[in-house]
Enzyme design. Sequence first.
Site: not given
Length: 430
Positions: A19, A138, A209
């Site tokens: 979204a 991020g 990560k």
Amino acid sequence: MTATQPLRVALAGLGTVGAGVVKLLDANRDLIERRAGRGIEIVAVSARDRAKDRGVDIARFAWEDDTARLADRSDADVVVELVGGSDGPALALARATLAGGKSLVTANKAMMAHHGLELAQAAETAGAALKFEAAVAGGVPVIKGLRDGAAANRIDRVYGILNGTCNFILTKMEAEGRDFADVLAEAQALGFAEADASFDIDGVDAAHKLSILASLSFGTGPAFGDVATGGIRHVLAADIAEAAALGFKVRLVGVAEAGPHGLFQRVHAHLVPVDHPLAHVSGALNAVVAEGNFVGRLLFQGAGAGDGPTASAVVADLIDIARGEFGPPYAMPAASLSAPNAADSGDRRGRAYLRFMVADKVGVLAEIAAAMRDAGVSIESLMQRGAEADGSVLVAIVTHEGPERSVAHALDKLRGSPSLAGEPLWMHIL
């Protein structure tokens, strides 16, 4: 407006990040078009629940009940995978997308850690792009920084705070003197931690990560299975207080380092000196440090999760594809990536913080000191604190620099001792 055909995107997954991608493309549409040299348009979407209110208008996009069908759409140039999971629908979609010659953007660190080499080979064979900036830290552009900005350097070490949930918990414990379980419950209530937070608090998310960063830094295939992984669930408020008294802060740190004996990768709770940049990374932020032989120390820091930062990284990858910037996913052709040789952590030298909860009786300190002596561990300092509610006392040791194998041997000698109330805690000193 440009006459160039827009980049057409099929989007899989309409959770927080999905979204966020829709919102970002709407909010910054003109700016993105100017920077990309062409428009970027979503043409189709897929998610679990079509009727769910996500705060964005999805009625304007074609809907696919079957996520895998996005890869077959003739009106899409690139697929964005935000489904998650190392295997299952996410991997099936990724494979089908690249096999069909379409480019792929993903935020899926687990999939890239487990299957990144396979997907990179498929992308290069198909002449398609594979982008995964959002998979690590991020919105922090650390992958671009390592792959492109530091491309001329030999990277000797890469390390950092790679999980915002753990960092939020540790800094909250630090600021308020509260124990782990209490702060974890608050983090879950605030949405910083999942109901099942084991992937975060046991270090698995950070290990995914780290394996990606190590591959980019050292030219090896991703080797998640070689990452020695530990978490923070056994860290006490008392450990954080002891660390502060010694001039350190406790952080979950992932470290990868290439040396003559192979590639070392570990995620573990560390004591970080208060004058180190990582000691000042608080809350849910992430930070990555890379050390290059010509550029020196590089620090990347920022929001490691959330709809805005992660969507920012996804759309930045789409802009690269719109510009025609493909390139090898891991900074060099997949065929050039070497098979990593895992280094033995026992050969590493360093200082350690060791914490024991022990019975309050005569001879316990002598037993611990004897185990250290017999294993060749030199003690720099030893502290004993007052009795807990269960009658046990805390004993904390800081060692002089020495091989990790010796510390492991000392702890093996003490394992099972009736004097110990529970497993010792070993934290490395960064």
